[in-house]
Design a protein around this motif. Sequence first.
Motif, PDB file in Angstrom:
ATOM      1  N   ARG A 218       9.642  -1.079  -3.410  1.00 32.71           N
ATOM      2  CA  ARG A 218       9.840  -1.544  -2.031  1.00 32.71           C
ATOM      3  C   ARG A 218       9.792  -0.378  -1.051  1.00 32.71           C
ATOM      4  N   ASP A 219      10.395   0.736  -1.431  1.00 34.63           N
ATOM      5  CA  ASP A 219      10.384   1.918  -0.567  1.00 34.63           C
ATOM      6  C   ASP A 219       8.961   2.439  -0.363  1.00 34.63           C
ATOM      7  N   ILE A 220       8.158   2.400  -1.425  1.00 38.58           N
ATOM      8  CA  ILE A 220       6.779   2.868  -1.336  1.00 38.58           C
ATOM      9  C   ILE A 220       5.967   1.966  -0.403  1.00 38.58           C
ATOM     10  N   ARG A 222       7.084   0.146   1.984  1.00 45.93           N
ATOM     11  CA  ARG A 222       7.568   0.370   3.346  1.00 45.93           C
ATOM     12  C   ARG A 222       6.965   1.643   3.937  1.00 45.93           C
ATOM     13  N   SER A 223       6.866   2.692   3.127  1.00 42.61           N
ATOM     14  CA  SER A 223       6.300   3.950   3.624  1.00 42.61           C
ATOM     15  C   SER A 223       4.813   3.805   3.913  1.00 42.61           C
ATOM     16  N   TYR A 224       4.101   3.005   3.101  1.00 45.45           N
ATOM     17  CA  TYR A 224       2.682   2.767   3.364  1.00 45.45           C
ATOM     18  C   TYR A 224       2.503   2.042   4.695  1.00 45.45           C
ATOM     19  N   LYS A 225       3.348   1.050   4.920  1.00 42.30           N
ATOM     20  CA  LYS A 225       3.261   0.297   6.171  1.00 42.30           C
ATOM     21  C   LYS A 225       3.561   1.210   7.366  1.00 42.30           C
ATOM     22  N   ASP A 226       4.547   2.075   7.212  1.00 42.81           N
ATOM     23  CA  ASP A 226       4.882   3.012   8.287  1.00 42.81           C
ATOM     24  C   ASP A 226       3.705   3.942   8.588  1.00 42.81           C
ATOM     25  N   ASP A 227       3.010   4.405   7.537  1.00 41.79           N
ATOM     26  CA  ASP A 227       1.860   5.279   7.723  1.00 41.79           C
ATOM     27  C   ASP A 227       0.747   4.574   8.495  1.00 41.79           C
ATOM     28  N   MET A 228       0.496   3.329   8.124  1.00 40.62           N
ATOM     29  CA  MET A 228      -0.553   2.578   8.799  1.00 40.62           C
ATOM     30  C   MET A 228      -0.258   2.427  10.284  1.00 40.62           C
ATOM     31  N   ILE A 229       0.982   2.110  10.582  1.00 45.16           N
ATOM     32  CA  ILE A 229       1.375   1.948  11.983  1.00 45.16           C
ATOM     33  C   ILE A 229       1.313   3.284  12.719  1.00 45.16           C
TER      34      ILE A 229
END
Length: 283
Positions: A218-220, A222-229
């Motif tokens: 889940r943390d990974i 979330r971090s991918y989504k943050d990078d995309m944004i």
Amino acid sequence: MLYRKIERTIEQHLMSGSNKILLVDGARQIGKTYIIRYVGNKLFENYIEINMIEDSLGNRLFEKVRTVEDFYLQVSMLAGDKMQKKENTLIFIDEIQAYPHLLTLLKFLSQDNRFTYIASGSLLGVTLSQTTSIPMGSIQKIQMYPLDFEEFLWANGIEPPLTSILENCLSEEKPVPDALHHRMRQLLLQYAVVGGMPDAVNAFINTHRLDRVLQIQRDIVRSYKDDMIKYADKKDKSCITECFESIPRQLAKENKKFQYSLVKKGATSSKYAGSLQWIEEAG
């Protein structure tokens, strides 16, 4: 330590004496930094590692570097005593996507040939597409992925002699011995649940707690989504998020073709195709 097949490729390139700079591309948290650091310390007396994301959040020493001499000057401020000669000095430029202009500088570092270099980055498909001068003749780009099933087997103590038995059975179309077949079925199911991200694999091996594995996964995500944004254009952020969040629904259906109707009611390819391409390049 998790053994990775790419280790051999990195070693061979670094010991070849090639002037081309190896550029390791791959998603975040798949183990790029770890394996390069391991190989670099093993092969070189002088190992210098510079994380450009950390620099961009801190001193910004490399933010305005545009020439080889400026680059050497900043490196010397961090590790001047380790800057000796090409044969015994490796400079690792990690997270190079933080400063896209350094991708262009790789050409001139390669031509200068004063030290041995290696670089890595995430979202390089996006970064390279936005870089005006790509030094393709000066770099050798390779792709790294999460652990495949064979690497997962090694991590779980299944040594190459056993995997060789499997390979022989498959190539000769013979039945796999019952005990080995049963163990492989167990491990395949575990791999389907745990996946190949190194942190998740290590957590599974060390604790055998799937709740811990799930939290890491889940943390990974979330971090991918943050990078995309973080890296996408402002006008594309919502579309990229919606495409990304639709992936579980896309995978759950029988027809594996991406359907824009599952992203959002009334969604069309004209609006979301660019966002889907961005996700594919980022991953």
